[in-house]
Design a protein around this motif. Structure first.
Motif, PDB file in Angstrom:
ATOM      1  N   ASN A 181       5.412   9.162  -3.771  1.00 50.50           N
ATOM      2  CA  ASN A 181       4.097   8.242  -2.715  1.00 50.50           C
ATOM      3  C   ASN A 181       4.720   8.090  -2.073  1.00 50.50           C
ATOM      4  OD1 ASN A 181       5.782   6.095  -3.522  1.00 50.50           O
ATOM      5  ND2 ASN A 181       4.421   6.072  -5.853  1.00 50.50           N
TER       6      ASN A 181
ATOM      7  N   ASP B 244       5.827   5.182   9.327  1.00 48.45           N
ATOM      8  CA  ASP B 244       3.808   4.830   9.564  1.00 48.45           C
ATOM      9  C   ASP B 244       3.856   6.174   9.032  1.00 48.45           C
ATOM     10  OD1 ASP B 244       1.387   5.610   9.978  1.00 48.45           O
ATOM     11  OD2 ASP B 244       1.170   5.529  11.530  1.00 48.45           O
ATOM     12  N   PRO B 245       3.581   5.938   7.128  1.00 51.33           N
ATOM     13  CA  PRO B 245       3.265   6.727   6.427  1.00 51.33           C
ATOM     14  C   PRO B 245       2.201   7.829   6.481  1.00 51.33           C
ATOM     15  CG  PRO B 245       2.851   4.374   5.467  1.00 51.33           C
ATOM     16  CD  PRO B 245       3.074   4.399   6.957  1.00 51.33           C
ATOM     17  N   SER B 246       1.442   7.312   7.214  1.00 52.53           N
ATOM     18  CA  SER B 246       0.235   8.570   8.022  1.00 52.53           C
ATOM     19  C   SER B 246       0.246   9.424   8.592  1.00 52.53           C
ATOM     20  CB  SER B 246      -0.609   7.734   8.330  1.00 52.53           C
ATOM     21  OG  SER B 246      -0.184   7.108   9.534  1.00 52.53           O
ATOM     22  N   VAL B 247       1.656   9.493   9.711  1.00 55.93           N
ATOM     23  CA  VAL B 247       2.173  10.204  10.267  1.00 55.93           C
ATOM     24  C   VAL B 247       2.976  12.297   9.105  1.00 55.93           C
ATOM     25  CG1 VAL B 247       3.765  11.219  12.322  1.00 55.93           C
ATOM     26  CG2 VAL B 247       3.153   9.022  12.483  1.00 55.93           C
TER      27      VAL B 247
ATOM     28  N   GLN C 284       0.655  -1.145  -0.103  1.00 49.58           N
ATOM     29  CA  GLN C 284       0.064  -0.366   0.378  1.00 49.58           C
ATOM     30  C   GLN C 284       0.606   1.653  -0.068  1.00 49.58           C
ATOM     31  OE1 GLN C 284      -3.177   0.504   0.016  1.00 49.58           O
ATOM     32  NE2 GLN C 284      -3.115   2.911  -0.020  1.00 49.58           N
ATOM     33  N   ARG C 285       0.769   2.350  -0.702  1.00 46.58           N
ATOM     34  CA  ARG C 285       1.149   3.437  -0.718  1.00 46.58           C
ATOM     35  C   ARG C 285       0.071   4.883  -0.080  1.00 46.58           C
ATOM     36  NH1 ARG C 285       3.413   0.326  -4.114  1.00 46.58           N
ATOM     37  NH2 ARG C 285       4.800  -0.045  -4.461  1.00 46.58           N
ATOM     38  N   ASP C 286       0.892   5.818   0.120  1.00 43.77           N
ATOM     39  CA  ASP C 286       0.012   6.682  -0.274  1.00 43.77           C
ATOM     40  C   ASP C 286       0.784   7.738  -1.203  1.00 43.77           C
ATOM     41  OD1 ASP C 286      -1.379   5.978   2.118  1.00 43.77           O
ATOM     42  OD2 ASP C 286       0.413   6.888   3.193  1.00 43.77           O
TER      43      ASP C 286
ATOM     44  N   ARG D 141       1.224  12.368   6.852  1.00 43.49           N
ATOM     45  CA  ARG D 141       0.352  13.718   6.376  1.00 43.49           C
ATOM     46  C   ARG D 141       0.301  14.657   7.232  1.00 43.49           C
ATOM     47  NH1 ARG D 141      -2.099  12.288   1.729  1.00 43.49           N
ATOM     48  NH2 ARG D 141      -1.441  10.665   0.289  1.00 43.49           N
ATOM     49  N   VAL D 142       0.072  14.294   8.842  1.00 43.04           N
ATOM     50  CA  VAL D 142      -0.609  14.868   9.355  1.00 43.04           C
ATOM     51  C   VAL D 142       0.310  16.684   9.907  1.00 43.04           C
ATOM     52  CG1 VAL D 142      -0.661  15.670  12.242  1.00 43.04           C
ATOM     53  CG2 VAL D 142      -0.209  13.017  11.105  1.00 43.04           C
TER      54      VAL D 142
ATOM     55  N   SER E 171       5.031   5.057   1.154  1.00 43.79           N
ATOM     56  CA  SER E 171       4.683   3.522   2.168  1.00 43.79           C
ATOM     57  C   SER E 171       5.945   3.250   3.104  1.00 43.79           C
ATOM     58  CB  SER E 171       4.585   2.665   1.063  1.00 43.79           C
ATOM     59  OG  SER E 171       6.465   1.520   1.214  1.00 43.79           O
TER      60      SER E 171
END
Length: 126
Positions: A37, A88-91, A10-12, A93-94, A39
């Motif tokens: 991108n 953690d790629p979601s970090v 999964q990639r952002d 994005r914050v 991940s």
């Protein structure tokens, strides 16, 4: 993981800037790159940087800091980086900072926008 296995990770997809340090011959050179991108195990960067597969690098990602990795592939101005440790790629994005910091101070707001400091029902009518 093999090259085929990593294509299913999964990639952002995103667009942000990061700093990249290329470690070569005992010296480090720093560049600004675009993150295309991201991940947990790596990222795709874009910049006119002369890198080759297997080269040791470090990249600074927002809210995470410096991450070590190696160049996994290169094609024109784009290249892949495999991190030495998962993130953690979601970090990333914050947004940086707190939204409360973006609020105007009370003394600069118009009276309609200012929050009442006194309960209106306790005011004396004249």
């Amino acid at each position: 993981m093999t090259n085929v296995d990593t294509r299913q990770v999964q990639r952002d997809s995103l667009f942000l800037l990061a700093r990249l340090r290329v470690e070569e011959g005992g010296t480090e050179t720093e560049y600004q790159v675009r993150v295309r991108n991201l991940s947990a195990g790596g990222m795709m960067a874009e910049a006119p940087v002369d890198v080759v597969r297997g080269m040791a690098i470090s990249v600074e990602l927002r809210n995470i800091g410096w991450i070590r990795g190696t160049v996994a592939w290169r094609q024109a101005n784009r290249f892949g980086i495999a991190f030495t440790h998962e993130i953690d790629p979601s970090v990333v994005r914050v947004p940086v900072g707190n939204t409360a910091e973006l609020e105007s101070p009370r003394y600069t707001r118009t009276p309609a926008a200012a929050k009442p400091t006194v309960d209106p029902s306790k005011l004396r009518r004249v």
